[in-house]
Design an enzyme around this catalytic site. Structure first.
Site, PDB file in Angstrom:
ATOM      1  N   ASP A 199       0.918  -1.002   0.047  1.00 20.52           N
ATOM      2  CA  ASP A 199      -0.026  -0.065   0.086  1.00 20.52           C
ATOM      3  C   ASP A 199       1.260   1.519   0.350  1.00 20.52           C
ATOM      4  O   ASP A 199       0.678   1.943   0.824  1.00 20.52           O
ATOM      5  CB  ASP A 199      -0.859   0.065   1.579  1.00 20.52           C
ATOM      6  CG  ASP A 199      -0.408   0.007   2.718  1.00 20.52           C
ATOM      7  OD1 ASP A 199      -1.069   0.583   3.465  1.00 20.52           O
ATOM      8  OD2 ASP A 199       1.511  -0.106   2.295  1.00 20.52           O
TER       9      ASP A 199
ATOM     10  N   HIS B  60       9.053  -0.772   9.247  1.00 15.45           N
ATOM     11  CA  HIS B  60       8.114  -1.582   8.694  1.00 15.45           C
ATOM     12  C   HIS B  60       8.445  -3.443   8.346  1.00 15.45           C
ATOM     13  O   HIS B  60       8.579  -4.409   8.560  1.00 15.45           O
ATOM     14  CB  HIS B  60       6.964  -1.614   9.381  1.00 15.45           C
ATOM     15  CG  HIS B  60       6.297  -1.074  11.042  1.00 15.45           C
ATOM     16  ND1 HIS B  60       6.336  -1.094  12.281  1.00 15.45           N
ATOM     17  CD2 HIS B  60       5.847   0.486  10.758  1.00 15.45           C
ATOM     18  CE1 HIS B  60       6.172  -0.147  12.647  1.00 15.45           C
ATOM     19  NE2 HIS B  60       5.759   0.482  12.216  1.00 15.45           N
TER      20      HIS B  60
HETATM   21  O1  RIB Z   1       1.585  -0.523  10.793  1.00 15.94           O
HETATM   22  C1  RIB Z   1       2.391  -1.180   9.953  1.00 15.94           C
HETATM   23  C2  RIB Z   1       2.400  -1.131   8.571  1.00 15.94           C
HETATM   24  O2  RIB Z   1       0.886   0.066   7.962  1.00 15.94           O
HETATM   25  C3  RIB Z   1       3.355  -1.054   7.366  1.00 15.94           C
HETATM   26  O3  RIB Z   1       3.317  -1.956   6.345  1.00 15.94           O
HETATM   27  C4  RIB Z   1       2.701   0.574   7.061  1.00 15.94           C
HETATM   28  O4  RIB Z   1       3.239   0.565   5.512  1.00 15.94           O
HETATM   29  C5  RIB Z   1       1.097   0.891   6.921  1.00 15.94           C
HETATM   30  O5  RIB Z   1       0.595   0.281   5.966  1.00 15.94           O
HETATM   31 CA    CA Z   2       2.869  -0.778   4.411  1.00 14.58          CA
END
Ligand code: RIB
Ligand code: CA
Length: 316
Positions: free
Chosen positions: A9, A236
């Site tokens: 995303d 992340h």
């Molecule tokens: O909580 C972190 C996730 O949420 C990551 O993938 C960040 O890009 C959002 O999509």
């Molecule tokens: Ca993400």
């Protein structure tokens, strides 16, 4: 090399995860699918194409996916990723690759069939596309060698509510379908991703770098450091990609994972029950310094200095 499909995303950390996936010798990115999450799916698709093209990966197809969660309205995270979802990055790629007409869930199923059990699927956004793919082909888990999900908050607080992590919170019904489908999954949740961070001081050291990964990191962090004024944010999605390449970077326990969908207060909560022969593993420990080493070697991002362990960053 392991064939992988990345479901993203594209947002800031997704962008860095794409760059890392392209640079890791263990992985061969055969397609990227996009989903509404940090930004709307059109923006995520354009951002993904821009990032792949930035690295010259113009032959990798991008397939547009779900424009909203299965049952709920789409809620984005632009406050953390910037209006364009790429932190206001100024990237000028020379050429652009294809955006497929085939929808993301169908691309997931076709690609899984083509690679007949050797495909590794890495989900870095809400799980809407994968849930739809499971509905299209209930036997999909048989064709996926391993599923890596950046998602969940198992023994730590969430980053959207006290219980829920953004990707799972965004579409808990989709995450529930995926959790129940029987994939051989590594759940890479906030328990292990929050500790790997990109610091303002590191970004400043990258000014003027000609390395594509370092330039990308400098550009996509404009919003975080110049507008929001924070001192670091978590990587992340790059952590999940590193685990996809080297699963031994995490240790954890095999478990049955459940995603709660209601009442609203606990929407998106991930609970788990240890079970020795369960197909899923919940990551509980990460070789953090090894991940920083990969980021340095493959993306040109220095890091890993000892830093304060208390952050107030709840950015998805
Ligand atoms: O909580 C972190 C996730 O949420 C990551 O993938 C960040 O890009 C959002 O999509
Ligand atoms: Ca993400």
């Amino acid at each position: 090399m392991i064939p992988v499909v990345l479901d993203v995303d594209t947002g800031v950390d997704d962008a860095l995860a794409l760059g890392l996936a392209l640079a890791l010798p263990e992985l061969r990115v055969v397609a990227v699918t996009t989903v509404a999450g940090n930004v709307d799916v059109e923006q995520a698709t354009q951002n993904t194409r821009r990032v792949l093209d930035w690295f010259g990966a113009v032959s990798i197809p991008v397939a547009r996916g779900a424009s909203q969660p299965l049952l709920r309205p789409h809620q984005d995270a632009r406050e953390f990723h910037g209006t364009d979802g790429l932190g206001g990055a100024m990237l000028t790629p020379r050429r652009s690759g294809p955006i497929l007409d085939t929808a993301a869930p169908e691309v997931m199923v076709r690609t899984a069939r083509r690679y007949a059990g050797s495909l590794r699927l890495v989900c870095l956004g809400p799980l809407t596309n994968l849930a739809m793919a499971v509905r299209l082909e209930p036997r999909l888990p048989e064709f996926i060698e391993r599923l890596i999900v950046m998602g969940g908050a198992f023994a730590v607080p969430g980053n959207v509510t006290p219980f829920a992590e953004f990707n799972v919170w965004s579409d808990p019904e989709a995450a529930h379908i995926v959790a129940e489908a029987g994939f051989r999954t590594i759940w890479v949740g906030l328990d292990v991703t929050t500790a790997v961070r990109f610091y303002r001081a590191v970004r400043e050291s990258l000014a003027g770098s000609n390395l594509p990964g370092a330039r990308l990191a400098y550009e996509v962090s404009r919003w975080a450091f110049d507008q929001r004024g924070i001192d670091s944010f978590a990587l992340h999605d790059p952590v999940a990609v590193a685990v996809a390449a080297q699963p031994d970077l995490v240790t954890g326990e095999r478990a049955v994972v459940q995603v709660l969908t209601s009442p609203n207060e606990i929407r998106g909560r991930t609970v788990w029950r240890a079970q020795t022969h369960a197909p899923a593993l919940v990551a509980q420990e990460l070789h953090t310094q090894a991940v920083y080493k990969l980021l340095q070697e493959r993306l040109g991002l220095p890091g890993g200095e000892e830093e304060p362990t208390q952050w107030d960053d709840h950015a998805p």
